[in-house]
Design a protein around this motif. Structure first.
Motif, PDB file in Angstrom:
ATOM      1  N   HIS A 129      10.725  15.036 -18.912  1.00  0.00           N
ATOM      2  CA  HIS A 129       9.363  14.587 -19.213  1.00  0.00           C
ATOM      3  C   HIS A 129       9.354  13.142 -19.708  1.00  0.00           C
ATOM      4  N   GLU A 130      10.370  12.811 -20.491  1.00  0.00           N
ATOM      5  CA  GLU A 130      10.464  11.448 -21.039  1.00  0.00           C
ATOM      6  C   GLU A 130      10.603  10.422 -19.911  1.00  0.00           C
ATOM      7  N   ALA A 134       7.317  10.093 -18.064  1.00  0.00           N
ATOM      8  CA  ALA A 134       6.336   9.367 -18.871  1.00  0.00           C
ATOM      9  C   ALA A 134       6.588   7.865 -18.787  1.00  0.00           C
ATOM     10  N   PRO A 168       1.482   8.602 -21.467  1.00  0.00           N
ATOM     11  CA  PRO A 168       2.037   9.136 -22.723  1.00  0.00           C
ATOM     12  C   PRO A 168       2.770  10.463 -22.485  1.00  0.00           C
ATOM     13  N   LEU A 169       3.824  10.657 -23.238  1.00  0.00           N
ATOM     14  CA  LEU A 169       4.663  11.850 -23.093  1.00  0.00           C
ATOM     15  C   LEU A 169       3.851  13.136 -23.222  1.00  0.00           C
ATOM     16  N   GLY A 170       2.965  13.167 -24.219  1.00  0.00           N
ATOM     17  CA  GLY A 170       2.137  14.363 -24.435  1.00  0.00           C
ATOM     18  C   GLY A 170       1.305  14.690 -23.206  1.00  0.00           C
ATOM     19  N   THR A 171       0.786  13.655 -22.585  1.00  0.00           N
ATOM     20  CA  THR A 171      -0.038  13.852 -21.387  1.00  0.00           C
ATOM     21  C   THR A 171       0.797  14.426 -20.249  1.00  0.00           C
ATOM     22  N   LYS A 177       3.430  16.266 -20.514  1.00  0.00           N
ATOM     23  CA  LYS A 177       3.695  17.672 -20.807  1.00  0.00           C
ATOM     24  C   LYS A 177       2.488  18.539 -20.478  1.00  0.00           C
ATOM     25  N   THR A 178       1.319  18.103 -20.922  1.00  0.00           N
ATOM     26  CA  THR A 178       0.102  18.888 -20.692  1.00  0.00           C
ATOM     27  C   THR A 178      -0.170  19.028 -19.201  1.00  0.00           C
ATOM     28  N   ARG A 212       2.297  21.382 -17.541  1.00  0.00           N
ATOM     29  CA  ARG A 212       1.964  22.766 -17.891  1.00  0.00           C
ATOM     30  C   ARG A 212       0.750  23.253 -17.081  1.00  0.00           C
ATOM     31  N   SER A 224      -0.078  29.613 -21.132  1.00  0.00           N
ATOM     32  CA  SER A 224       0.209  28.244 -21.579  1.00  0.00           C
ATOM     33  C   SER A 224       1.081  27.472 -20.584  1.00  0.00           C
TER      34      SER A 224
END
Lengths: 178, 263
Positions: free
Chosen positions: A148-149, A152, A158-161, A163-164, A167, B9
């Protein structure tokens, strides 16, 4: 030979653990196509894919003791072996020189998830129904094995984005498969 | 935990497809074990994934299976084709033969090394076994001595039995627990070696009457420092006589006293 024995999954695993070559032959006939398909989506090159497929089945034969029924189906376990072997191959020195340069880490190269010479079947067919952006993320993370890193950084998201989105692409995939 | 949310999830797909991190994997496996509905959802995704991937999958090249079956088959012992090795030696060897010769030398060296290592190992193993046995014997002997030392630590009456005219150099020490158990122990300092049909016997003397405290063989002192004899309530003196082995009435002394000691 000649007799076509069929196995349910439990029998098949038990026979493989006994090092039953006939069971292994059945396993190959039954699953090689699906795993080969996954390998080809990662590796593309047909000759290399054949070599990787051979490695995969040797690994399955040798590591069948490690397969744990409580953690999932036999196919899932083999699929993971296949994916890891294929990705490992693309990371090997010889491969990167001879085959396609991974576009992601070039920075400027515009990435397209289209691969030449691929027909639509199996997972590819399902992936085709995802939105471009989701398909790209699945391709990078699943078929090319980027973290993921790394994704990104390369896509400048952004990393969080990342991941989301991955998912949500995965849950989308599940509903498409059903 | 909201199970439904967890199921939806994306963790199931991440896990099954091998994209989950190690921490996520461990957590997921625990939750699967404790929540059957999660395990069921995983199984259902696995099945649909399997179905999709198995559809219309193109067959891989046929030679892959052939090579594979050869690869996993148990190795076949090949006969060594040494024919043609008897030709005249005056020839230029091609490099591969040098390699083969070098390999043979290496192999011979390795075999010798393995052989000598094995010899040394056997030798060491034998020595180790001997030492282990010796150590066991020493430990057992030491334990007995420690037991004797423990006995001697008790406050006991000590009686020195001196040699009679039969054997002026003879000497034996008797330890007698007069306050507690009335146990009698004997330390043989020096007694002449009797013939094989003879045995020594320890006596307590009370008012001129002998009380039998047991017979013992000469070699008992090899086995134990302190020799435990029968206990006695009262005594004024101790004596050791030399007796016929297996005489009919052992309560009565027949032989001569070799050592005597008064309290």
């Amino acid at each position: 030979m000649g007799t076509t024995q069929t196995y349910d999954e439990r029998e098949l695993v038990a026979a493989l653990r006994r090092k039953d070559e006939q069971a292994f032959s059945y396993l190959y006939d039954h699953y090689a196509g699906a795993l080969y398909n996954v390998v080809k989506q990662v590796v593309v090159d047909t000759d290399v894919s054949s070599d990787v497929l051979q490695e995969i089945f040797v690994n399955i034969w040798r590591k069948i003791e490690q397969y744990d029924e409580s953690k999932g189906r036999l196919f899932t376990w083999m699929l993971n072996i296949a994916r890891n072997a294929a990705i490992d191959k693309t990371r090997s020195k010889g491969f990167q020189q001879s085959s396609r340069v991974l576009p992601l880490l070039d920075g400027e190269t515009v990435y397209t998830s289209e691969r030449p010479g691929m027909d639509d079947y199996g997972l590819k067919k399902v992936l085709g129904k995802l939105k471009d952006e989701q398909r790209l993320l699945i391709d990078l993370s699943y078929f090319q094995g980027y973290t993921h890193e790394q994704i990104a950084k390369a896509l400048d998201i952004p990393l969080g984005t990342v991941k989301t989105r991955i998912r949500s692409a995965l849950t989308q995939l599940r509903s498409l498969l059903q | 935990m909201n199970v439904k949310e967890y199921i939806n999830s994306g963790i199931i797909e991440s896990y099954v497809l091998g994209m989950a991190t190690e921490a996520e994997r461990q957590e997921f496996e625990q939750i699967c074990a404790s929540h059957p509905e999660v395990a069921e959802a995983r199984d259902s995704f696995e099945r649909s994934l399997e179905t999709a991937l198995m559809q219309e999958a193109p067959a891989p090249p046929a030679f892959v299976k052939e090579k594979l079956l050869q690869q996993i088959a148990p190795p076949v012992v090949e006969d060594d084709g040494v024919a043609g090795m008897t030709e005249a030696p005056v020839r230029r060897l091609n490099p591969w033969k040098w390699v083969a010769a070098a390999s043979l030398l290496l192999l011979a060296g390795a075999a010798y090394w393995a052989y000598s290592t094995n010899e040394k190992y056997q030798d060491l193993a034998a020595r180790q076994a001997t030492m282990e046995k010796q150590l066991q014997q020493s430990t057992a002997a030491l334990q007995l001595l420690q037991q004797d030392a423990d006995i001697l630590r008790h406050p006991m009456k000590t009686v020195a039995l001196k040699g009679t005219e039969m054997a002026p150099q003879a000497q034996t020490t008797v330890f007698w627990d007069t306050t507690g158990t009335k146990d009698v122990y004997m330390l043989i300092n020096n007694l002449p070696q009797p013939t094989s049909d003879q045995q020594y016997q320890l006596w307590a003397l009370l008012d001129g009457k002998p009380i039998d405290l047991g017979v013992f063989d000469f070699d008992v002192k090899e086995k134990r420092l302190l020799v435990k004899m029968k206990n006695v309530q009262k005594a004024q003196a101790f004596a050791i006589t030399l007796e016929r082995r297996g005489r009919p009435n052992p309560e009565v002394p027949e032989g001569k006293a070799y050592v005597v000691g008064k309290l």
